[in-house]
Scaffold this motif. Structure first.
Motif, PDB file in Angstrom:
ATOM      1  N   SER A  50       0.817  -1.218   0.000  1.00 50.48           N
ATOM      2  CA  SER A  50       0.000   0.000   0.000  1.00 50.48           C
ATOM      3  C   SER A  50       0.850   1.268   0.000  1.00 50.48           C
ATOM      4  O   SER A  50       0.316   2.368  -0.131  1.00 50.48           O
ATOM      5  CB  SER A  50      -0.933   0.003   1.210  1.00 50.48           C
ATOM      6  N   LYS A  51       2.136   1.128   0.148  1.00 45.48           N
ATOM      7  CA  LYS A  51       3.030   2.285   0.085  1.00 45.48           C
ATOM      8  C   LYS A  51       3.738   2.359  -1.268  1.00 45.48           C
ATOM      9  O   LYS A  51       3.816   3.406  -1.878  1.00 45.48           O
ATOM     10  CB  LYS A  51       4.069   2.194   1.207  1.00 45.48           C
ATOM     11  N   PHE A  52       4.231   1.236  -1.738  1.00 39.78           N
ATOM     12  CA  PHE A  52       5.066   1.207  -2.935  1.00 39.78           C
ATOM     13  C   PHE A  52       4.266   1.340  -4.229  1.00 39.78           C
ATOM     14  O   PHE A  52       4.559   2.189  -5.063  1.00 39.78           O
ATOM     15  CB  PHE A  52       5.878  -0.084  -2.942  1.00 39.78           C
ATOM     16  N   PHE A  53       3.265   0.511  -4.425  1.00 33.91           N
ATOM     17  CA  PHE A  53       2.587   0.455  -5.715  1.00 33.91           C
ATOM     18  C   PHE A  53       1.804   1.721  -6.077  1.00 33.91           C
ATOM     19  O   PHE A  53       1.869   2.166  -7.230  1.00 33.91           O
ATOM     20  CB  PHE A  53       1.719  -0.798  -5.814  1.00 33.91           C
ATOM     21  N   PRO A  54       1.085   2.356  -5.147  1.00 31.15           N
ATOM     22  CA  PRO A  54       0.427   3.614  -5.527  1.00 31.15           C
ATOM     23  C   PRO A  54       1.422   4.711  -5.917  1.00 31.15           C
ATOM     24  O   PRO A  54       1.212   5.432  -6.899  1.00 31.15           O
ATOM     25  CB  PRO A  54      -0.368   4.001  -4.282  1.00 31.15           C
ATOM     26  N   LEU A  55       2.502   4.827  -5.168  1.00 30.91           N
ATOM     27  CA  LEU A  55       3.506   5.844  -5.504  1.00 30.91           C
ATOM     28  C   LEU A  55       4.160   5.558  -6.848  1.00 30.91           C
ATOM     29  O   LEU A  55       4.421   6.473  -7.634  1.00 30.91           O
ATOM     30  CB  LEU A  55       4.581   5.913  -4.408  1.00 30.91           C
ATOM     31  N   TRP A  56       4.411   4.306  -7.128  1.00 33.18           N
ATOM     32  CA  TRP A  56       5.003   3.914  -8.398  1.00 33.18           C
ATOM     33  C   TRP A  56       4.071   4.270  -9.554  1.00 33.18           C
ATOM     34  O   TRP A  56       4.502   4.818 -10.568  1.00 33.18           O
ATOM     35  CB  TRP A  56       5.298   2.427  -8.367  1.00 33.18           C
ATOM     36  N   ALA A  57       2.787   3.994  -9.394  1.00 29.97           N
ATOM     37  CA  ALA A  57       1.814   4.302 -10.446  1.00 29.97           C
ATOM     38  C   ALA A  57       1.732   5.810 -10.696  1.00 29.97           C
ATOM     39  O   ALA A  57       1.712   6.258 -11.844  1.00 29.97           O
ATOM     40  CB  ALA A  57       0.451   3.749 -10.075  1.00 29.97           C
TER      41      ALA A  57
END
Length: 74
Positions: A50-57
Motif C-alpha cells: 500500500s506504500k510502494f505500488f500507488p507511488l510507483w503508479a
C-alpha cells in the motif's frame, strides 16, 4: 499505462482515485489481505504494497505525461 494508453480517461481516473484516497500520513489504507496464505487458516499482508505500488503508479503517470521515458525507454 503499460499498454501505452496513458492519455486514456480511465488512467486519469485511476490516478485521481489514488490522489483522492491518499491519507494525511502519505500512504493509503489497505483493509484486506494482500496474499492468500492458506485460505481459512491464515492470510498474509505485505505492508509495503500500500506504500510502494500507488507511488510507483503516480510517478509513472507523471513521467509519461511529461514526456520522460519509462524503464523500457518508451
Amino acid at each position: 499505462m503499460a499498454a501505452g494508453r496513458t492519455s486514456d480517461p480511465s488512467v486519469g481516473r485511476g490516478v485521481e482515485y489514488l490522489l483522492n484516497t491518499q491519507r494525511t500520513h502519505g500512504f493509503w489504507d489497505e483493509e484486506r489481505y494482500t496474499a492468500t496464505g492458506f485460505p481459512r487458516v491464515f492470510y498474509l499482508r505485505y505492508h509495503g504494497y500500500s506504500k510502494f505500488f500507488p507511488l510507483w503508479a503516480i510517478a509513472r503517470y507523471k513521467n509519461s505525461m511529461s514526456g520522460r521515458p519509462n524503464e523500457f525507454g518508451m
